[in-house]
Scaffold this active site. Structure first.
Site, PDB file in Angstrom:
ATOM      1  N   GLU A  96       0.846  -1.198   0.000  1.00  0.00           N
ATOM      2  CA  GLU A  96       0.000   0.000   0.000  1.00  0.00           C
ATOM      3  C   GLU A  96       0.879   1.245   0.000  1.00  0.00           C
ATOM      4  O   GLU A  96       0.601   2.229  -0.707  1.00  0.00           O
ATOM      5  CB  GLU A  96      -0.896  -0.038   1.240  1.00  0.00           C
ATOM      6  CG  GLU A  96      -2.052   0.948   1.228  1.00  0.00           C
ATOM      7  CD  GLU A  96      -2.977   0.699   2.411  1.00  0.00           C
ATOM      8  OE1 GLU A  96      -4.021   0.046   2.226  1.00  0.00           O
ATOM      9  OE2 GLU A  96      -2.636   1.139   3.528  1.00  0.00           O
ATOM     10  N   GLY A 228     -23.802  42.422  -4.480  1.00  0.00           N
ATOM     11  CA  GLY A 228     -23.834  42.595  -5.925  1.00  0.00           C
ATOM     12  C   GLY A 228     -25.237  42.417  -6.469  1.00  0.00           C
ATOM     13  O   GLY A 228     -26.156  42.007  -5.753  1.00  0.00           O
ATOM     14  N   GLY A 230     -28.404  40.914  -8.736  1.00  0.00           N
ATOM     15  CA  GLY A 230     -28.900  39.560  -8.897  1.00  0.00           C
ATOM     16  C   GLY A 230     -28.250  38.866 -10.076  1.00  0.00           C
ATOM     17  O   GLY A 230     -28.062  39.467 -11.132  1.00  0.00           O
ATOM     18  N   GLY A 231     -27.904  37.589  -9.897  1.00  0.00           N
ATOM     19  CA  GLY A 231     -27.340  36.807 -10.984  1.00  0.00           C
ATOM     20  C   GLY A 231     -25.877  37.024 -11.254  1.00  0.00           C
ATOM     21  O   GLY A 231     -25.323  36.481 -12.210  1.00  0.00           O
ATOM     22  N   LYS A 234     -22.934  35.862  -6.517  1.00  0.00           N
ATOM     23  CA  LYS A 234     -22.635  36.005  -5.074  1.00  0.00           C
ATOM     24  C   LYS A 234     -22.685  34.652  -4.365  1.00  0.00           C
ATOM     25  O   LYS A 234     -21.788  34.316  -3.576  1.00  0.00           O
ATOM     26  CB  LYS A 234     -23.638  36.960  -4.425  1.00  0.00           C
ATOM     27  CG  LYS A 234     -23.649  38.355  -5.013  1.00  0.00           C
ATOM     28  CD  LYS A 234     -24.654  39.253  -4.318  1.00  0.00           C
ATOM     29  CE  LYS A 234     -26.084  38.767  -4.476  1.00  0.00           C
ATOM     30  NZ  LYS A 234     -26.562  38.762  -5.862  1.00  0.00           N
TER      31      LYS A 234
END
Length: 733
Positions: A96, A228, A230-231, A234
């Site tokens: 291993e 910030g 929308g879209g 964030k």
């Protein structure tokens, strides 16, 4: 993240898939440490949300390692190798270890040796118990050349592993060693955890800046706002920060869509937060005040990482992270919001901006083409979409996904549709910010979206204060809520899709029979010729106050034909026909003008037919919006406004007379910019054209399109005694 080379714009998805399934692979001799040190270490790693592979069923019999173990090693970021006294007796463990060291060289696997009850030198040089074990191995393989090579490989792997920086547990407090190891692993994972994120572009810079603001090396408590429109990404950024920093925190929670919970139900969010941090799913509190007290008491000694995603009310922060003293040293609270005011002035705020063009192209291409290279025609159409999205990740992603499912022969129509009508999903997301506004803020926002975008801030405030004395503070609120921003030269701007959303709202008002604003010539002409124009009179005149008028402009070549116009000076007199005023039909004076100057005010004088009985003129000054300043001075800028009669008429000063006792209206256009406004010379050409139309509900009656210019004519009573020139309305009106 994404490479800056152009070829990466069409890279395949495979390069963005996670490289690892496990954070940590534990290698140990089960009999020695499974129920003691290794068991406690595994628990510590799991409690810190570090995904750890531990083979609980390993029998360690013979040389062969199961394929699933080999795969687990390859899919791990870090390997912790726990060396115990009898580790070398297990050929399973040694094989291993050889695989682990191979992955270190070939795949960059991070290897951390842990010396449990043995010194590093014993492992490195195979002394003491390790020597005994290897004597046995060499004896067994004395007549096996392949076995001898295997033993040699084991020795090489042991020596190489022992040379690495690790943790020596010998004669130390085990719990301290475990904490040290967990912290070390967490730190190493932070450097590579972005590979776990979904496909993102341009996030690396944001991520590093946020981490810098959080100052993770300090031991105080910090609250950071991610702010910030929308879209803009964030939540994606907050998730990236959370995933990156999680290994450093034993207690953490990511609360999604906080705004969706009613303010009166804040205790439900407090219960979720307490359950995730205290790791016991139960109902802790029944009201938000009780929740504040319990959180302050139970969390004050805990180092926590909390993300409050999409807050939109002061109470969200007040009741979920009300004070720094609620949390233990080293805690970090992150809140995302569209409204900067909800963060609090004492907390640090990071603004998320839209993507630069190159990153926007990469993001769109990822979703639209899925690694395929489009032809040149489709590339050009893709650039049109990217330009229209103006760097907004939400739009780029949604439009990319939608276009990916469109037949390539339909792309032209699909792109035209996007440019004409924003995606319902995009509008729905952006409209959340609009719906959260107060009614007065909504009015100002829609006025900016329809008329005032690009104007100087002070000019906008001057106009808005004509109907809202608190316009300045409301405009500041729109900036704080990411709906508008101040650009260069102190002008008010907004994202193209935010403006589209505002105009979408107005269009929906129009469809419901309640139109409020017009911003293009075609719509204005349609309304002027519509018997329902009365519903617009109040709104176009901006009006609870008569001190200002809305002006809306268009890039048309000339004044529409239904306004009779000719060259004019900025002072214009228009004779009115007999009995021009009908109380149940007359709506106001429609005015249309073209000018290369910025017009700030208009003064109107309604002059009586006769001065013999002491009738006064009705005079009023209005501020104009003038939202259409052209970048091209050679273009013709056509502006429209409506002067309602109720803005001019003062019944208390009319001495019992009616509007029909007045026979002339004068318009004086005033510019604060140029003292020579309206003057012409041989080189200047046409500076102003002017048209007027009396608006009636019933347009079947002839209405006036008459105008008469005057250069220096004084506004006296004698001017109203001139013979009035009547021109019939054309059939095209």
């Amino acid at each position: 993240m994404a490479s800056s080379s152009s070829s990466s714009s069409y890279a395949s998805d495979s390069q963005y898939r996670p490289l690892w399934k496990y954070d940590v692979f534990l290698s140990f001799r089960g009999v020695d440490t499974r129920r003691t040190f290794t068991g406690h270490l595994y628990e510590g790693l799991e409690n810190s949300a570090i995904c750890t592979f531990q083979d609980d069923k390993r029998l360690e019999i013979g040389d062969s390692i199961p394929e699933e173990l080999l795969k687990a090693i390859e899919e791990s970021q870090v390997a912790l190798v726990i060396f115990s006294k009898k580790y070398a007796t297990s050929r399973w463990c040694l094989n291993e270890l050889v695989k682990i060291m191979e992955c270190k060289e070939e795949k960059g696997l991070i290897v951390i040796p842990v010396f449990y009850d043995v010194y590093p030198s014993v492992v490195r040089k195979q002394k003491k118990s390790f020597k005994v074990a290897f004597d046995q191995h060499e004896s067994e393989y004395a007549n096996d050349d392949e076995g001898k090579q295997k033993v040699k490989g084991w020795r090489t792997a042991l020596s190489a592993a022992a040379d690495l920086k690790g943790c020596n547990v010998h004669r130390r407090i085990e719990s301290e060693c475990i904490k040290e190891l967990v912290d070390d692993v967490s730190f190493k994972l932070c450097k590579t955890s972005s590979s776990y994120l979904q496909y993102t572009v341009g996030i690396d810079t944001h991520l590093e800046e946020v981490k810098s603001l959080l100052e993770m090396k300090t031991d105080d408590v910090r609250i950071l706002g991610i702010w910030g429109m929308g879209g803009v990404g964030k939540t994606t950024l907050a998730r990236a920060v959370f995933e990156t920093l999680s290994p450093q925190f034993q207690y953490k929670s990511f609360l999604e869509d906080v705004k969706e919970t009613n303010i009166n139900e804040m205790h439900s969010l407090q219960n979720i937060l307490l359950s995730e941090l205290l790791r016991e799913d139960k109902k802790y509190v029944n009201n938000k005040e009780e929740g504040k007290c319990l959180m302050a008491r139970r969390l004050r000694l805990m180092k926590v990482l909390v993300v409050l995603d999409d807050i939109n009310h002061h109470d969200h922060l007040e009741y979920l992270a009300g004070h720094l003293s609620w949390f233990g040293n080293g805690s970090r609270i992150i809140a995302t919001t569209r409204n900067k005011q909800t963060i609090g002035k004492n907390n640090v705020v990071y603004e998320v901006t839209t993507l630069p063009e190159h990153d926007a192209i990469q993001l769109f291409n990822h979703y639209a083409f899925k690694g395929e290279a489009p032809d040149e025609h489709i590339k050009k159409l893709a650039l049109e979409v990217v330009s229209h999205a103006n760097g907004l990740p939400l739009a780029l992603r949604l439009w990319g996904i939608w276009l990916h499912n469109q037949d390539k022969t339909m792309w032209r129509e699909a792109v035209d549709l996007i440019k004409k009508e924003s995606s319902p999903d995009v509008v729905k997301n952006l409209k959340i910010s609009f719906e959260a506004l107060q009614d007065e803020e909504k009015t100002i926002f829609l006025d900016i979206a329809c008329f005032f975008r690009g104007m100087r801030k002070d000019d906008i405030i001057k106009i808005l204060q004509g109907y809202d004395l608190y316009a300045r503070i409301r405009l500041h609120g729109l900036i704080e809520k990411s709906l508008v921003f101040i650009s260069t030269y102190d002008r008010i701007q907004m994202h193209d899709l935010i403006q589209d959303m505002g105009r979408y709202v107005v269009k929906k008002q129009e469809e419901s029979g309640q139109p409020s604003r017009l911003w293009n010539v075609a719509d204005f002409e349609a309304v002027v010729n519509n018997t329902n124009i009365s519903s617009l009179q109040h709104d176009i005149s901006v009006s609870d106050s008569v001190s200002s008028l809305r002006v809306f402009g268009s890039f048309v070549e000339d004044i529409p034909s239904w306004f009779n116009y000719k060259e004019m000076c900025p002072s214009v007199s228009v004779d009115l026909p007999e009995n021009w005023y009908e109380s149940d039909k007359f709506l106001g004076f429609a005015v249309c003008y073209s000018s290369e100057y910025y017009i700030d005010y208009i003064t109107t004088d309604l002059i009586p037919l006769s001065c013999d009985d002491g009738m006064p003129s009705m005079t009023q000054e209005f501020a104009l919006s003038n939202n259409s300043e052209l970048d091209d001075p050679d273009a013709c800028n056509i502006n429209f406004l409506l002067v309602p009669l109720d803005g001019l008429w003062d019944a208390s000063n009319a001495n019992g007379k009616t509007p029909n006792d007045y026979g002339c209206i004068e318009f004086d256009f005033i510019s604060d910019i140029d003292d020579d406004f309206g003057e012409t010379d041989d080189d200047s050409g046409e500076k102003m054209k002017f048209g007027v139309r009396l608006l009636y509900k019933d347009e079947s009656e002839p209405c006036i399109g008459i105008r008469k210019s005057r250069d220096e004519e004084e506004a006296t009573c004698s001017s109203s005694k001139k013979q009035r020139q009547l021109l019939p309305t054309s059939s095209g009106l």
